[in-house]
Design a protein around this motif. Structure first.
Motif, PDB file in Angstrom:
ATOM      1  N   GLY A 102     -27.233 104.479  60.577  1.00  0.00           N
ATOM      2  CA  GLY A 102     -28.655 104.341  60.952  1.00  0.00           C
ATOM      3  C   GLY A 102     -29.512 104.835  59.767  1.00  0.00           C
ATOM      4  N   GLY A 103     -30.702 104.188  59.647  1.00  0.00           N
ATOM      5  CA  GLY A 103     -31.596 104.570  58.585  1.00  0.00           C
ATOM      6  C   GLY A 103     -32.507 103.230  58.011  1.00  0.00           C
ATOM      7  N   SER A 104     -33.372 102.880  58.731  1.00  0.00           N
ATOM      8  CA  SER A 104     -34.026 101.730  58.076  1.00  0.00           C
ATOM      9  C   SER A 104     -33.430 100.789  58.046  1.00  0.00           C
ATOM     10  N   VAL A 105     -32.687 100.427  59.119  1.00  0.00           N
ATOM     11  CA  VAL A 105     -31.669  99.075  59.034  1.00  0.00           C
ATOM     12  C   VAL A 105     -32.793  98.012  59.488  1.00  0.00           C
TER      13      VAL A 105
ATOM     14  N   HIS B 260     -29.521 113.625  67.634  1.00  0.00           N
ATOM     15  CA  HIS B 260     -30.283 112.576  66.997  1.00  0.00           C
ATOM     16  C   HIS B 260     -31.053 113.771  65.894  1.00  0.00           C
TER      17      HIS B 260
ATOM     18  N   GLY C 164     -33.876 102.117  64.651  1.00  0.00           N
ATOM     19  CA  GLY C 164     -35.086 102.561  65.441  1.00  0.00           C
ATOM     20  C   GLY C 164     -36.201 101.536  65.350  1.00  0.00           C
ATOM     21  N   GLY C 165     -37.132 101.795  64.177  1.00  0.00           N
ATOM     22  CA  GLY C 165     -38.218 100.692  64.082  1.00  0.00           C
ATOM     23  C   GLY C 165     -37.923  99.346  64.452  1.00  0.00           C
TER      24      GLY C 165
ATOM     25  N   LEU D 242     -27.485 101.872  64.445  1.00  0.00           N
ATOM     26  CA  LEU D 242     -28.216 102.622  65.309  1.00  0.00           C
ATOM     27  C   LEU D 242     -29.580 102.373  64.655  1.00  0.00           C
TER      28      LEU D 242
ATOM     29  N   GLU E 143     -26.572 108.826  60.114  1.00  0.00           N
ATOM     30  CA  GLU E 143     -27.814 108.509  59.696  1.00  0.00           C
ATOM     31  C   GLU E 143     -28.398 109.512  58.564  1.00  0.00           C
TER      32      GLU E 143
ATOM     33  N   ALA F  31     -33.512 108.687  55.261  1.00  0.00           N
ATOM     34  CA  ALA F  31     -33.523 106.989  55.522  1.00  0.00           C
ATOM     35  C   ALA F  31     -34.059 106.923  56.701  1.00  0.00           C
ATOM     36  N   ILE F  32     -34.669 107.860  57.581  1.00  0.00           N
ATOM     37  CA  ILE F  32     -34.968 107.253  58.912  1.00  0.00           C
ATOM     38  C   ILE F  32     -36.348 107.237  59.069  1.00  0.00           C
ATOM     39  N   GLY F  33     -36.742 105.975  59.397  1.00  0.00           N
ATOM     40  CA  GLY F  33     -38.181 105.648  59.590  1.00  0.00           C
ATOM     41  C   GLY F  33     -39.156 105.770  58.300  1.00  0.00           C
TER      42      GLY F  33
ATOM     43  N   GLU G  33     -33.832 113.909  64.849  1.00  0.00           N
ATOM     44  CA  GLU G  33     -35.348 114.227  65.452  1.00  0.00           C
ATOM     45  C   GLU G  33     -35.400 115.355  66.412  1.00  0.00           C
TER      46      GLU G  33
HETATM   47  C1  PEP Z   1     -33.029 106.219  64.380  1.00  0.00           C
HETATM   48  O1  PEP Z   1     -34.056 106.762  64.814  1.00  0.00           O
HETATM   49  O2  PEP Z   1     -32.087 106.470  64.849  1.00  0.00           O
HETATM   50  C2  PEP Z   1     -33.327 105.195  63.172  1.00  0.00           C
HETATM   51  C3  PEP Z   1     -32.318 105.007  62.513  1.00  0.00           C
HETATM   52  O3  PEP Z   1     -34.812 104.809  63.049  1.00  0.00           O
HETATM   53  P1  PEP Z   1     -35.215 103.826  61.771  1.00  0.00           P
HETATM   54  O4  PEP Z   1     -34.327 102.434  61.887  1.00  0.00           O
HETATM   55  O5  PEP Z   1     -36.402 103.498  62.148  1.00  0.00           O
HETATM   56  O6  PEP Z   1     -35.002 104.550  60.532  1.00  0.00           O
END
Ligand code: PEP
Length: 249
Positions: free
Chosen positions: A209-212, A94, A232-233, A230, A166, A170-172, A96
């Protein structure tokens, strides 16, 4: 080839035991036919969530692992022990972990092999930063991550695993790649997988993945090379996560 979409929640460092169990139960109640659903709770909640998910189709996963099975590795958790607690998949590499904990493609590759050796499904995360995208280096970066992470795998192993594209920007952040931007990278990743694994590339699933969130999930999941998400939030709220599952049906 039709691939079963896989919607996976990455709960990151969130939820107490009781909160995790309640969320897992709510997700299980919203699981839908024809969609694979998974949740990756914090490690301390794995055992309790495994209990809550017993008898349901929702897959349990871990957010990370170590590449050795056992030994003097204080603080680490191995794939065989994750399998023992009921995990079916492990998120590897990931962004992070790459950014905050210095994970490299070589390290990701060791983990992917260890996860496969334990009979678990790796979800291998790749993605570019905003500076890399602005410099036009998106596929250069993503290709290096895919090739490095999957180095030495047999074509059948590549066909069986899951990649998660991801974009780091775009993540978080609330920013989402447009459906065209996401589909383009997914198609390029699939082309790269064809070079690495021939026809097996059609079997491999590539999540976005990314703010889906519920409002953008359907358009993203409608793209031919986007095989799931994938999350997250939005995975921390049962209502939102279940809406994303429904968008994949
Ligand atoms: C993630 O952490 O893999 C992710 C996509 O987070 P978010 O949906 O919050 O952007």
């Amino acid at each position: 080839m039709s691939r079963v979409p896989f919607i996976c929640g990455n709960w990151k460092l969130n939820k107490t035991l009781s909160e995790a169990v309640a969320l897992a139960r709510a997700v299980a109640a919203g699981a839908a036919e024809g969609v694979d659903v998974g949740v990756a709770p914090v490690a301390t909640a794995l055992h309790s969530v495994a209990g809550a998910l017993g008898g349901t189709p929702v897959l349990l996963g871990a957010q990370n692992c170590y590449h050795q099975d056992a030994g003097a590795f204080t603080g680490e958790i191995s794939p065989p022990l994750l399998a023992d607690v009921g995990c079916k998949f492990v998120i590897v590499g990931h962004s992070e972990r790459r950014q905050l904990f210095g994970e490299t493609d070589e390290g990701v590759n060791l983990k992917v092999k260890a996860v496969l050796d334990a009979g678990l499904l790796p979800i291998v995360c790749v993605g570019e930063t905003i500076d890399q995208r602005k410099a036009g280096d998106t596929m250069k970066v993503v290709s290096a991550q895919v090739k490095g992470g999957l180095k030495g795998l047999a074509p059948e192993q590549i066909g069986s695993l899951v990649l998660a594209y991801e974009p780091v920007w775009a993540i978080g952040t609330g920013l989402t790649a447009t459906t065209d931007q996401a589909q383009q990278v997914h198609a390029d990743i699939r082309a790269l997988l064809r070079e690495l694994a021939g026809d097996e590339a059609e079997r491999a699933r590539i999540q976005y993945g990314g703010s889906v969130k519920p409002s953008n999930a359907a358009a993203l999941l409608d793209q031919p090379d986007i095989d799931g998400a994938l999350v997250g939030g939005a995975a921390l709220k049962a209502e939102d996560f279940v809406a994303i599952i429904e968008a994949a049906v």
